[in-house]
Design a protein around this motif. Structure first.
Motif, mmCIF file in Angstrom:
data_model
loop_
_atom_site.group_PDB
_atom_site.id
_atom_site.type_symbol
_atom_site.label_atom_id
_atom_site.label_comp_id
_atom_site.label_asym_id
_atom_site.label_seq_id
_atom_site.Cartn_x
_atom_site.Cartn_y
_atom_site.Cartn_z
ATOM 1 N N SER A 1 34.821 31.052 47.650
ATOM 2 C CA SER A 1 34.234 31.494 46.386
ATOM 3 C C SER A 1 34.396 33.004 46.247
ATOM 4 O O SER A 1 34.597 33.726 47.230
ATOM 5 C CB SER A 1 32.759 31.105 46.325
ATOM 6 N N PHE A 2 34.262 33.475 45.011
ATOM 7 C CA PHE A 2 34.554 34.879 44.708
ATOM 8 C C PHE A 2 33.496 35.408 43.743
ATOM 9 O O PHE A 2 33.233 34.808 42.704
ATOM 10 C CB PHE A 2 35.945 34.987 44.078
ATOM 11 N N THR B 1 44.477 43.596 51.131
ATOM 12 C CA THR B 1 44.121 43.501 49.716
ATOM 13 C C THR B 1 43.503 44.805 49.222
ATOM 14 O O THR B 1 43.848 45.297 48.142
ATOM 15 C CB THR B 1 43.140 42.331 49.498
ATOM 16 N N TRP C 1 27.604 43.750 45.213
ATOM 17 C CA TRP C 1 28.986 44.229 45.392
ATOM 18 C C TRP C 1 29.038 45.716 45.718
ATOM 19 O O TRP C 1 30.035 46.197 46.240
ATOM 20 C CB TRP C 1 29.832 43.916 44.161
ATOM 21 N N GLY D 1 32.842 38.955 41.850
ATOM 22 C CA GLY D 1 33.308 40.301 41.544
ATOM 23 C C GLY D 1 32.485 40.922 40.440
ATOM 24 O O GLY D 1 31.983 40.217 39.551
ATOM 25 N N GLU E 1 40.318 44.030 39.885
ATOM 26 C CA GLU E 1 39.615 42.811 40.305
ATOM 27 C C GLU E 1 40.529 41.594 40.232
ATOM 28 O O GLU E 1 40.496 40.734 41.117
ATOM 29 C CB GLU E 1 38.371 42.578 39.449
ATOM 30 N N ALA E 2 41.350 41.522 39.195
ATOM 31 C CA ALA E 2 42.285 40.397 39.078
ATOM 32 C C ALA E 2 43.283 40.398 40.231
ATOM 33 O O ALA E 2 43.590 39.347 40.809
ATOM 34 C CB ALA E 2 43.021 40.469 37.741
ATOM 35 N N TRP F 1 33.485 35.822 48.904
ATOM 36 C CA TRP F 1 34.032 37.178 48.839
ATOM 37 C C TRP F 1 33.259 37.947 47.773
ATOM 38 O O TRP F 1 33.078 37.461 46.654
ATOM 39 C CB TRP F 1 35.520 37.140 48.499
ATOM 40 N N GLY G 1 33.252 40.115 36.793
ATOM 41 C CA GLY G 1 33.048 38.744 36.345
ATOM 42 C C GLY G 1 31.594 38.420 36.044
ATOM 43 O O GLY G 1 31.257 37.278 35.736
ATOM 44 N N MET H 1 42.555 34.595 46.813
ATOM 45 C CA MET H 1 42.605 33.162 46.522
ATOM 46 C C MET H 1 43.932 32.533 46.951
ATOM 47 O O MET H 1 43.997 31.337 47.229
ATOM 48 C CB MET H 1 42.354 32.915 45.038
ATOM 49 N N ARG I 1 41.334 39.314 43.406
ATOM 50 C CA ARG I 1 41.035 37.882 43.347
ATOM 51 C C ARG I 1 42.289 37.050 43.626
ATOM 52 O O ARG I 1 42.257 36.101 44.424
ATOM 53 C CB ARG I 1 40.466 37.507 41.979
ATOM 54 N N ASN I 2 43.386 37.409 42.998
ATOM 55 C CA ASN I 2 44.625 36.638 43.164
ATOM 56 C C ASN I 2 45.115 36.660 44.614
ATOM 57 O O ASN I 2 45.542 35.630 45.154
ATOM 58 C CB ASN I 2 45.713 37.174 42.229
#
Length: 286
Positions: free
Chosen positions: A74-75, A23, A231, A77, A59-60, A102, A80, A67, A63-64
């Protein structure tokens, strides 16, 4: 490490570390492809605290991907969470009882990215019951991927890394940073004024995650900064620990996800490093 500990790192046949590595690499390459082409620049708390559509897109993407593999995790970032220390603390507190969390900074060093200064990174950590067990920091500019697993060491390009061997502050190369929260700047500068005459030199390159990775790799003897977030540090903290170094808050308390004022070193200079900041009254601010 017993069998039960080893099982922490996989769900079924999926390795947490492999997912983090893949990732981070994908996000980093995507970020690098956007260098010089971002179109939207926004301020968070000030002109020093910046965000682009590339931060949000990274970040998207992260996350994708995570997940997809671990939908029940849980996430947390950076993008967010609302700006500011209070919002960061609240976001972390909301995950206090989370089993797997994460913790992601999609671009650590956004200001560098915006200016085309090649010192920024993707930081991905996985915490199990509040303790980082996987940490990955990827520098797309140099294609350097730093990886750590709790109890298994820290690695760069498949080779184990270790902290530096300096035993005196006077022989040390130290890193620091100037946080986006400008209320922390005076104490950071006080610390800088105290440390600089006592060390070989100081570097401030603008990515706390990479600075911590450099401590782990022996490129820096130590690093400190006032006013960071989870983070910024979660992945780098594990790298330092697994490379044989020491990481605490500036008061000497062992590192946890809630630490904001961080002190990391090869361990050998840690006490002298902290004492120098303490004597200057540069350990923190209120």
């Amino acid at each position: 490490m017993n069998t039960q500990d080893r099982e922490v790192y996989t769900v079924g046949s999926k390795s947490f570390t492999a997912v983090a590595v893949n990732t981070a690499a994908k996000a980093g390459e995507w970020i690098k492809s956007k260098l010089g082409s971002h179109t939207k620049l926004a301020m968070k708390t000030s002109s020093h605290d910046l965000v682009t559509e590339v931060d949000k897109g990274s970040e998207a993407l992260i996350r994708n991907l995570i997940m997809t593999h671990f939908p029940h995790h849980s996430f947390l970032g950076e993008e967010g969470v609302e700006p500011g220390a209070e919002a960061s603390a609240e976001a972390l507190e909301a995950h206090r009882d989370t089993e797997y969390l994460w913790i992601v900074d999609p671009i650590d060093g956004t200001t560098n990215f915006i200016h085309g200064f090649p010192f920024f990174s993707v930081s991905i950590a996985l915490a199990y019951k509040g303790e980082p067990i996987v940490g990955v920091v990827y520098d797309p500019s140099r294609d350097e991927l730093f990886v750590a697993e709790k109890g298994k060491g820290a690695y760069l390009r498949g080779q184990r890394i270790e902290v530096s061997g300096e035993t005196r502050l006077s022989d040390s190369l130290i890193g620091t940073g100037f946080p986006a929260d400008r209320s922390a700047l005076p104490v950071n500068l006080t610390g800088l004024q105290a440390i600089t005459p006592q060390v070989r030199n100081v570097r401030t390159a603008g990515s706390a995650a990479l600075h911590l990775a450099y401590v782990a790799a022996g490129r820096l003897s130590g690093f400190w900064e006032i006013g960071l977030n989870a983070w910024d540090m979660a992945a780098g903290a594990l790298l330092v620990q697994e490379a044989g170094g020491k990481i605490t808050d500036t008061y000497g308390t062992p590192y946890s996800l809630s630490v904001r004022n961080v002190l990391a070193s090869n361990g050998k200079i840690h006490d002298e490093f902290r004492e120098t900041l303490k004597q200057a009254d540069a350990l923190g601010y209120s």
